[in-house]
Write a protein that holds these residues in place. Structure first.
Motif, PDB file in Angstrom:
ATOM      1  N   HIS A   1       0.847  -1.209   0.000  1.00  0.00           N
ATOM      2  CA  HIS A   1       0.000   0.000   0.000  1.00  0.00           C
ATOM      3  C   HIS A   1       0.878   1.253   0.000  1.00  0.00           C
ATOM      4  O   HIS A   1       1.399   1.656   1.037  1.00  0.00           O
ATOM      5  CB  HIS A   1      -0.932   0.002   1.216  1.00  0.00           C
ATOM      6  CG  HIS A   1      -2.012   1.021   1.126  1.00  0.00           C
ATOM      7  ND1 HIS A   1      -3.330   0.747   1.420  1.00  0.00           N
ATOM      8  CD2 HIS A   1      -1.990   2.329   0.768  1.00  0.00           C
ATOM      9  CE1 HIS A   1      -4.059   1.838   1.247  1.00  0.00           C
ATOM     10  NE2 HIS A   1      -3.266   2.825   0.851  1.00  0.00           N
TER      11      HIS A   1
ATOM     12  N   HIS B   1       1.402   5.296  -2.147  1.00  0.00           N
ATOM     13  CA  HIS B   1       0.989   6.293  -3.149  1.00  0.00           C
ATOM     14  C   HIS B   1       2.292   6.964  -3.574  1.00  0.00           C
ATOM     15  O   HIS B   1       2.704   7.966  -2.993  1.00  0.00           O
ATOM     16  CB  HIS B   1       0.017   7.299  -2.542  1.00  0.00           C
ATOM     17  CG  HIS B   1      -1.200   6.642  -1.968  1.00  0.00           C
ATOM     18  ND1 HIS B   1      -2.306   6.361  -2.743  1.00  0.00           N
ATOM     19  CD2 HIS B   1      -1.475   6.181  -0.725  1.00  0.00           C
ATOM     20  CE1 HIS B   1      -3.214   5.756  -1.986  1.00  0.00           C
ATOM     21  NE2 HIS B   1      -2.736   5.628  -0.761  1.00  0.00           N
TER      22      HIS B   1
ATOM     23  N   LYS C   1      -8.565  -0.325  -7.177  1.00  0.00           N
ATOM     24  CA  LYS C   1      -8.658   0.130  -5.776  1.00  0.00           C
ATOM     25  C   LYS C   1      -9.991   0.853  -5.627  1.00  0.00           C
ATOM     26  O   LYS C   1     -10.303   1.743  -6.421  1.00  0.00           O
ATOM     27  CB  LYS C   1      -7.501   1.091  -5.481  1.00  0.00           C
ATOM     28  CG  LYS C   1      -7.713   2.063  -4.298  1.00  0.00           C
ATOM     29  CD  LYS C   1      -7.348   1.451  -2.969  1.00  0.00           C
ATOM     30  CE  LYS C   1      -7.508   2.419  -1.803  1.00  0.00           C
ATOM     31  NZ  LYS C   1      -6.543   3.509  -1.771  1.00  0.00           N
TER      32      LYS C   1
ATOM     33  N   HIS D   1      -6.221  -0.829   5.830  1.00  0.00           N
ATOM     34  CA  HIS D   1      -6.476  -0.112   7.104  1.00  0.00           C
ATOM     35  C   HIS D   1      -7.345  -0.960   8.048  1.00  0.00           C
ATOM     36  O   HIS D   1      -6.887  -1.380   9.087  1.00  0.00           O
ATOM     37  CB  HIS D   1      -7.104   1.270   6.908  1.00  0.00           C
ATOM     38  CG  HIS D   1      -6.596   2.015   5.720  1.00  0.00           C
ATOM     39  ND1 HIS D   1      -5.263   2.278   5.533  1.00  0.00           N
ATOM     40  CD2 HIS D   1      -7.243   2.535   4.637  1.00  0.00           C
ATOM     41  CE1 HIS D   1      -5.109   2.941   4.388  1.00  0.00           C
ATOM     42  NE2 HIS D   1      -6.279   3.105   3.824  1.00  0.00           N
TER      43      HIS D   1
ATOM     44  N   ASP E   1       0.999   2.640   3.422  1.00  0.00           N
ATOM     45  CA  ASP E   1       0.316   3.865   2.980  1.00  0.00           C
ATOM     46  C   ASP E   1       1.322   5.024   2.823  1.00  0.00           C
ATOM     47  O   ASP E   1       0.965   6.193   2.992  1.00  0.00           O
ATOM     48  CB  ASP E   1      -0.805   4.257   3.946  1.00  0.00           C
ATOM     49  CG  ASP E   1      -1.979   4.945   3.243  1.00  0.00           C
ATOM     50  OD1 ASP E   1      -1.874   5.199   2.027  1.00  0.00           O
ATOM     51  OD2 ASP E   1      -2.980   5.239   3.922  1.00  0.00           O
TER      52      ASP E   1
HETATM   53 ZN   LIG Z   1      -3.775   4.836   0.861  1.00  0.00          ZN
END
Ligand SMILES: [Zn+2]
Length: 427
Positions: free
Chosen positions: A79, A81, A206, A267, A340
């Motif tokens: 995960h 970005h 996603k 999450h 993340d």
């Molecule tokens: Zn994310």
């Protein structure tokens, strides 16, 4: 027919020397076992053999001395970005001041940091303008340096949902984003959004099944997709050979998604015993991203860091994820490593190992979550995720033994991807 130049370069590749990596310890990651004093022989971009004891090749071969190190498979962050990074209050202005090209160029820098932190493979779970597709292609072609990227491109949300790119903006500039922009309402648009991502070059899908922390919207956990929309997403994605990663904090939204047959829950803050049972039944992976939870909780303490609507969500949801991971792990849910990153800084990804161990996972379990389980999640176990003969040569090492001190995972000293060395220990 091969061109003369291409044929010549193929011959040249075959004649290249092998690399002999002498490792004090080896974590193959296909089981919990650890080997000592081995030599991994890398030929081209593949692992040729794992030899018990230290051996060297011929004069033309390269020798890498990692006798005081532990060698393991290249790490996988499920995960990230990779084309953006939160930088406080001004982050919310960037959508008005930056263009696609700005994000693409940021991505080049972040991808390199990620690779040098030992992460040779990542999933990119959402970008703004499909720039991660271009980044993936440039890395694959050797134009820029970075991890193998499996990208979802632009996430799919519903109107006003977590990944609606116009949340919190003035009405006159909102327009009416649709399936192409990743905002759907109803079955037909859900199908179209998946097909559009396939056309855009995404590897997977996603969706944001519940509210989220950082979007300018009130709820961080309400369900945001209906059952028929989820079914349309899953059925269409399966037709196109794509898996589905699901952002979710609230229980109802995530359980709807699990029942619809998605691949992973990201999450997962408010999952409980019932949810664990459901995940085990459907073989759903959990990607906890504890780092992101801790990061937003910490930043929520700073006045003005987040917009008013975001701050209470960050303060409430953030600190809960570590305990959720502890509970999920105890319940026997399958766990893959994810940070993340892009919320927290790229290159810091290794901190998640420390938090996973804090949540009760054994160091070897955390490492296998970031190797073996990552490879299963992206359906690449035949070529990645463990150190075995014939697999792609994605290898990393730390000094000493990370099973004694998991913090060592934050100091990766050797990185090889696809047989090429990007980092060696300082002498
Ligand atoms: Zn994310």
């Amino acid at each position: 027919m091969l061109s003369v130049a291409l044929a010549a370069s193929l011959i040249c590749t075959q004649a290249l020397a092998a690399t002999y990596i002498q490792a004090g310890k080896l974590i193959p990651a296909n089981s919990d076992k650890v080997m000592s004093e081995v030599t991994v022989v890398v030929d081209g971009n593949k692992i040729r053999e794992i030899h018990q004891g230290y051996i060297t090749g011929g004069e033309q071969d390269e020798l890498v001395d990692l006798k005081t190190h532990t060698l393991m498979p290249g790490l996988m962050d499920m995960h990230t970005h990779v084309t953006s990074q939160h930088n406080g209050p001004s982050s919310y202005m960037e959508r008005f001041t930056l263009n696609e090209a700005d994000y693409a160029i940021k991505g080049v820098q972040y991808a390199k940091r990620t690779l040098l932190a030992g992460f040779t493979t990542i999933r990119n779970l959402g970008d703004g303008y499909n720039e991660s597709v271009a980044l993936r292609n440039a890395i694959n072609k050797g134009v820029v340096e970075g991890p193998r990227i499996f990208t979802a491109a632009k996430s799919i949300a519903t109107t006003g949902g977590h990944a609606d790119p116009t949340n919190g903006t003035a009405k006159k500039i909102q327009g009416d984003p649709g399936a192409t922009d990743g905002v759907i309402n109803g079955v037909a648009e859900a199908r179209k959004a998946v097909r559009q991502r396939y056309k855009d070059g995404a590897d997977l899908i996603k969706i944001t099944a519940t509210g989220g922390v950082l979007s300018v919207a009130k709820s961080g956990q309400n369900p945001q997709f209906m059952d028929d929309e989820l079914k349309a997403i899953v059925d269409t994605a399966k037709d196109y050979g794509m898996t589905i990663a699901v952002h979710a904090h609230g229980k109802e939204g995530m359980e709807r998604a699990i029942k619809a047959g998605v691949t992973s829950i990201e999450h997962g803050t408010y999952m409980d015993k019932q949810t664990f049972k459901l995940m085990k039944k459907h073989q759903t992976y959990y990607v906890p991203t504890v780092m992101a939870g801790n990061w937003v909780a910490e930043k929520a303490k700073i006045d003005g860091f987040f917009p008013e609507l975001v701050r209470p969500k960050a303060a409430t949801i953030g600190p809960l994820i570590l305990q959720t991971l502890a509970n999920a792990h105890k319940a026997g849910v399958k766990i893959a490593f994810g940070t993340d990153s892009g919320v927290s800084a790229h290159g810091d990804n290794g901190l998640e190992f420390v938090l996973m161990v804090e949540a009760g996972m054994k160091p070897i379990e955390a490492i296998r979550a970031a190797t073996y389980h990552g490879a299963i999640l992206i359906d690449q176990l035949d070529s990645l995720g463990t150190i075995e003969d014939g697999k792609l040569a994605d290898l990393v090492a730390v000094s000493g033994d990370p099973l004694d001190d998991i913090k060592r995972m934050q100091q990766i000293s050797f990185v090889m991807k696809n047989g090429q060395i990007y980092k060696t220990p300082e002498a």
